[in-house]
Scaffold this active site. Structure first.
Site, PDB file in Angstrom:
ATOM      1  CG  ASN A 150       2.928 137.434  19.643  1.00 12.00           C
ATOM      2  OD1 ASN A 150       3.573 138.000  18.764  1.00 12.00           O
ATOM      3  ND2 ASN A 150       1.759 137.890  20.098  1.00 12.00           N
TER       4      ASN A 150
ATOM      5  CE  LYS B 233       2.354 140.333  22.679  1.00 14.02           C
ATOM      6  NZ  LYS B 233       1.481 140.791  23.738  1.00 14.02           N
TER       7      LYS B 233
ATOM      8  CG  HIS C 106      -2.341 139.317  19.382  1.00 13.84           C
ATOM      9  ND1 HIS C 106      -2.446 140.448  20.160  1.00 13.84           N
ATOM     10  CD2 HIS C 106      -1.661 138.411  20.122  1.00 13.84           C
ATOM     11  CE1 HIS C 106      -1.843 140.219  21.322  1.00 13.84           C
ATOM     12  NE2 HIS C 106      -1.364 138.990  21.326  1.00 13.84           N
TER      13      HIS C 106
ATOM     14  CD  GLU D 164      -0.531 143.104  21.891  1.00 10.28           C
ATOM     15  OE1 GLU D 164       0.301 142.822  21.015  1.00 10.28           O
ATOM     16  OE2 GLU D 164      -0.396 142.769  23.092  1.00 10.28           O
TER      17      GLU D 164
ATOM     18  CD  GLU E  79      -2.787 135.488  23.262  1.00  8.55           C
ATOM     19  OE1 GLU E  79      -1.692 135.086  23.682  1.00  8.55           O
ATOM     20  OE2 GLU E  79      -2.909 136.475  22.522  1.00  8.55           O
TER      21      GLU E  79
ATOM     22  CB  SER F 282       0.656 137.096  32.366  1.00  9.31           C
ATOM     23  OG  SER F 282       0.471 138.471  32.072  1.00  9.31           O
TER      24      SER F 282
HETATM   25  P1  PGA Z   1       2.149 138.111  27.265  1.00 11.09           P
HETATM   26  O1  PGA Z   1       1.533 138.191  25.777  1.00 11.09           O
HETATM   27  O2  PGA Z   1       2.695 136.734  27.435  1.00 11.09           O
HETATM   28  O3  PGA Z   1       3.206 139.171  27.285  1.00 11.09           O
HETATM   29  O4  PGA Z   1       1.025 138.393  28.210  1.00 11.09           O
HETATM   30  C1  PGA Z   1       0.841 137.119  25.227  1.00 11.09           C
HETATM   31  C2  PGA Z   1       0.324 137.482  23.871  1.00 11.09           C
HETATM   32  O5  PGA Z   1      -0.100 138.621  23.667  1.00 11.09           O
HETATM   33  O6  PGA Z   1       0.323 136.639  22.957  1.00 11.09           O
END
Ligand code: PGA
Length: 257
Positions: A9, A11, A96, A98, A168, A214
């Protein structure tokens, strides 16, 4: 055996040149790798076209990060399922954290998007996960149950074959603080039990549940070796071809998975 899926992903990162560079570097990194997981790359909308061209003939699948639930019309700035289909997009990430947090996506909106994606023949990666205060407040399961039940209500077992859930935990996203393998396993097993209750054991047993938050080359194998962890949704560590390839190559799934 459940399908294993490792997805990138990106983003709001990478223009078209960076996308092309990544894909050729990643393909080189992956030569000779025998990880049986399906690999999905989810660039921003503006890079989908170039990514589709670069991925032609490869086994890697293309994903988008969002869609609108209407077919077309006066929705400035939005992208429909049909537009994604015309770009050879196979997967779409929905809900997601976000999007829920910064773009006010409610469970109801997430549910509409899931339905639109599925009837449009797109596969869904549905994201769920609790915040730190929800975890500390002991309501993780309640939150996960709500986030799973809202969009899955009304779906058929056949729809479920085209849906993946990504667990997540918000406190682990982009923080460098991943869930422990045990925390991930507990949440995944719980999500599977909710799906079993809503559908049946077979649907639950064949549901792919990815972990996200992460995931890095040095923790991926441990997380992915948990029995209910069927893949990863990777943000930050998917932006560099070598680190994403390391994650895919480190997957502990057997060749017959
Ligand atoms: P990250 O993001 O691996 O940077 O923690 C994961 C995600 O938001 O899908």
């Amino acid at each position: 055996m459940r399908k294993k899926i490792i997805a990138a992903n990106w983003k709001m990162n990478k223009d078209i040149n960076e996308t092309s560079e990544f894909i050729s570097a990643f393909q080189k990194e992956m030569q000779g790798s025998d990880c049986p997981a399906e690999v999905v790359i989810c660039p921003p909308f503006t890079a989908l076209h170039v990514a589709a061209k670069n991925l032609q003939g490869s086994d890697f699948k293309l994903g988008a990060q969002n869609l609108h639930f209407e077919d077309n019309g006066a929705f400035t700035g939005e992208i429909s399922a049909r537009m994604l289909k015309s770009l050879e997009v196979v997967y779409v990430i929905v809900g997601h954290s976000e999007r829920r947090q910064f773009f006010a996506e409610t469970d109801e909106i997430v549910a509409k998007k899931v339905k639109k994606a599925l009837i449009s023949d797109l596969k869904v990666i549905l994201c769920v996960g609790e915040s730190l205060s929800e975890r500390d407040g002991g309501v993780t399961e309640k939150v996960l149950e709500r986030q799973v039940k809202a969009p899955l209500g009304g779906l058929t077992a056949q729809d479920m074959a085209n849906l993946v859930i990504a667990y997540e935990p918000i406190w682990a996203i982009g923080t460098g603080r991943n869930a422990t393998p045990q925390q991930a396993e507990e949440a995944h097993a719980f999500i599977r039990s909710v799906v079993a209750e809503m559908f049946d054991r077979d649907v639950a047993a064949s549901l792919t549940i990815q972990y996200g938050g992460s995931v890095k080359p040095d923790n991926a194998a441990q997380l992915l070796s948990q029995p209910d962890v069927d893949g990863a949704l990777v943000g930050g560590a998917s932006l560099k071809a070598d680190s994403f390839a390391k994650i895919v190559r480190s997957c502990p799934f057997g060749k017959t998975a």
